[in-house]
Design an enzyme around this catalytic site. Structure first.
Site, PDB file in Angstrom:
ATOM      1  CG  ASN A  12      49.812  11.918  42.165  1.00 26.21           C
ATOM      2  OD1 ASN A  12      49.267  11.195  41.273  1.00 26.21           O
ATOM      3  ND2 ASN A  12      49.452  13.028  42.781  1.00 26.21           N
ATOM      4  CE  LYS A  61      50.976  15.886  40.829  1.00 22.19           C
ATOM      5  NZ  LYS A  61      50.998  17.023  41.285  1.00 22.19           N
ATOM      6  CG  HIS A  63      46.731  15.301  45.279  1.00 23.97           C
ATOM      7  ND1 HIS A  63      47.038  16.617  44.469  1.00 23.97           N
ATOM      8  CD2 HIS A  63      47.993  15.015  45.378  1.00 23.97           C
ATOM      9  CE1 HIS A  63      48.094  16.999  44.387  1.00 23.97           C
ATOM     10  NE2 HIS A  63      48.924  15.925  44.573  1.00 23.97           N
ATOM     11  CD  GLU A 103      47.840  18.356  41.463  1.00 21.06           C
ATOM     12  OE1 GLU A 103      47.673  17.527  40.931  1.00 21.06           O
ATOM     13  OE2 GLU A 103      49.081  18.844  41.626  1.00 21.06           O
ATOM     14  CD  GLU A 128      50.946  15.602  48.505  1.00 18.52           C
ATOM     15  OE1 GLU A 128      52.233  15.298  47.949  1.00 18.52           O
ATOM     16  OE2 GLU A 128      49.958  15.776  47.952  1.00 18.52           O
ATOM     17  N   GLY A 141      54.451  20.758  42.886  1.00 17.40           N
ATOM     18  CA  GLY A 141      54.596  21.164  41.641  1.00 17.40           C
ATOM     19  C   GLY A 141      55.311  22.697  41.296  1.00 17.40           C
ATOM     20  CB  SER A 165      59.191  20.543  45.146  1.00 14.73           C
ATOM     21  OG  SER A 165      58.317  21.156  44.207  1.00 14.73           O
TER      22      SER A 165
HETATM   23  C1  PEP Z   1      52.034  15.637  44.454  1.00 13.69           C
HETATM   24  O1  PEP Z   1      51.606  15.592  43.279  1.00 13.69           O
HETATM   25  O2  PEP Z   1      51.389  15.076  45.380  1.00 13.69           O
HETATM   26  C2  PEP Z   1      53.446  16.126  44.582  1.00 13.69           C
HETATM   27  C3  PEP Z   1      53.908  16.528  45.840  1.00 13.69           C
HETATM   28  O3  PEP Z   1      54.135  16.754  43.405  1.00 13.69           O
HETATM   29  P1  PEP Z   1      55.300  17.246  43.271  1.00 13.69           P
HETATM   30  O4  PEP Z   1      56.386  16.497  43.947  1.00 13.69           O
HETATM   31  O5  PEP Z   1      55.672  17.545  41.688  1.00 13.69           O
HETATM   32  O6  PEP Z   1      55.518  18.514  43.849  1.00 13.69           O
END
Ligand code: PEP
Length: 260
Positions: free
Chosen positions: A9, A11, A96, A98, A168, A174, A214
């Site tokens: 992803n 973003k 997501h 976000e 997630e 992040g 992460s």
């Molecule tokens: C994500 O954007 O879904 C995500 C898991 O980001 P990151 O790997 O940076 O934590």
């Protein structure tokens, strides 16, 4: 064993079409024709057409990062399922964190988007997960229950089997904090149990449930080895081809070894 899906992803990155093309090219060249693990990337909407061209001849799937539930009309700023299909998308990320937390998106809205995505044969990647406060208050399962039952309402078992879920934990996205394999597996086992209850064992056994939060080259093998973790949704580490390819390689290793 379910085929692992490693999805990147991107973003709101990168900021130029040249950089986006170079990143996609790097992933394409590194993966080659391998299909032992499924791979998809989700660049920003405006780069999708260009990236579809870059990915030509590669098994890498192309994903939108979101979509609207209506196919067309007076909805300024929105992107629809038929538009994603038209520019070469195979997948779409929905709900997501976000968007759920940053844009106030509800499970009912995710459900409407999911049905629209299935209607145009996009493979939806539906994200769910608890915040840090919710985990500390021991509400993780209650939050997952609301997001699962709301986002997946009204699906037939056959439709459900074609949906990818991504667990997630919001506190791990992040932040550099990763759920331990035990924490992740426990949440995934809860999700699999819910799927079994609602859609039956045969369907639950087919649903790909990714972990996201992460995921990096150095923790990927451990996480992907968990019995109910069927891949990774990767944010930050998907922005460097070498790191993303190392996570894919981890998935390939786990696949070759098999899971107990
Ligand atoms: C994500 O954007 O879904 C995500 C898991 O980001 P990151 O790997 O940076 O934590």
């Amino acid at each position: 064993m379910r085929t692992l899906l490693i999805a990147g992803n991107w973003k709101l990155n990168p900021t130029t079409v040249e950089a986006a093309s170079a990143l996609a090219e790097g992933v394409k060249n590194g993966l080659g024709a391998a299909t032992d693990v499924h791979v998809a990337i989700a660049p920003p909407f405006v780069f999708l057409t260009q990236i579809d061209g870059v990915l030509s001849g590669s098994p890498i799937g192309l994903s939108g990062q979101d979509m609207y539930w209506e196919n067309s009309g007076a909805f300024t700023g929105e992107i629809s399922g038929p538009m994603l299909v038209d520019v070469g998308c195979t997948h779409v990320i929905l709900g997501h964190s976000e968007r759920r937390h940053g844009q106030g998106e509800t499970s009912a809205q995710v459900n409407a988007k999911l049905k629209a995505a299935l209607g145009v044969k996009l493979i939806p990647i539906v994200c769910i997960g608890e915040t840090k406060d919710e985990r500390l208050a021991e509400q993780t399962e209650a939050v997952l229950l609301e997001q699962l039952s709301g986002s997946l309402a009204g699906l037939s078992p056959e439709e459900m089997a074609g949906v990818v879920l991504a667990y997630e934990p919001v506190w791990a996205i992040g932040t550099g904090l990763t759920a331990s394999p035990e924490q992740a597996q426990a949440a995934h086992a809860y999700i699999r149990g819910w799927l079994t209850q609602v859609f039956g064992e045969a369907t639950a056994a087919r649903v790909v449930v990714q972990y996201g939060g992460s995921v990096k080259p150095d923790n990927a093998v451990e996480l992907l080895s968990c019995p109910d973790i069927d891949g990774a949704l990767v944010g930050g580490a998907a922005l460097k081809a070498a790191d993303f390819l190392a996570i894919i390689k981890a998935g390939q290793e786990v696949t070759a070894r098999g899971k107990s």
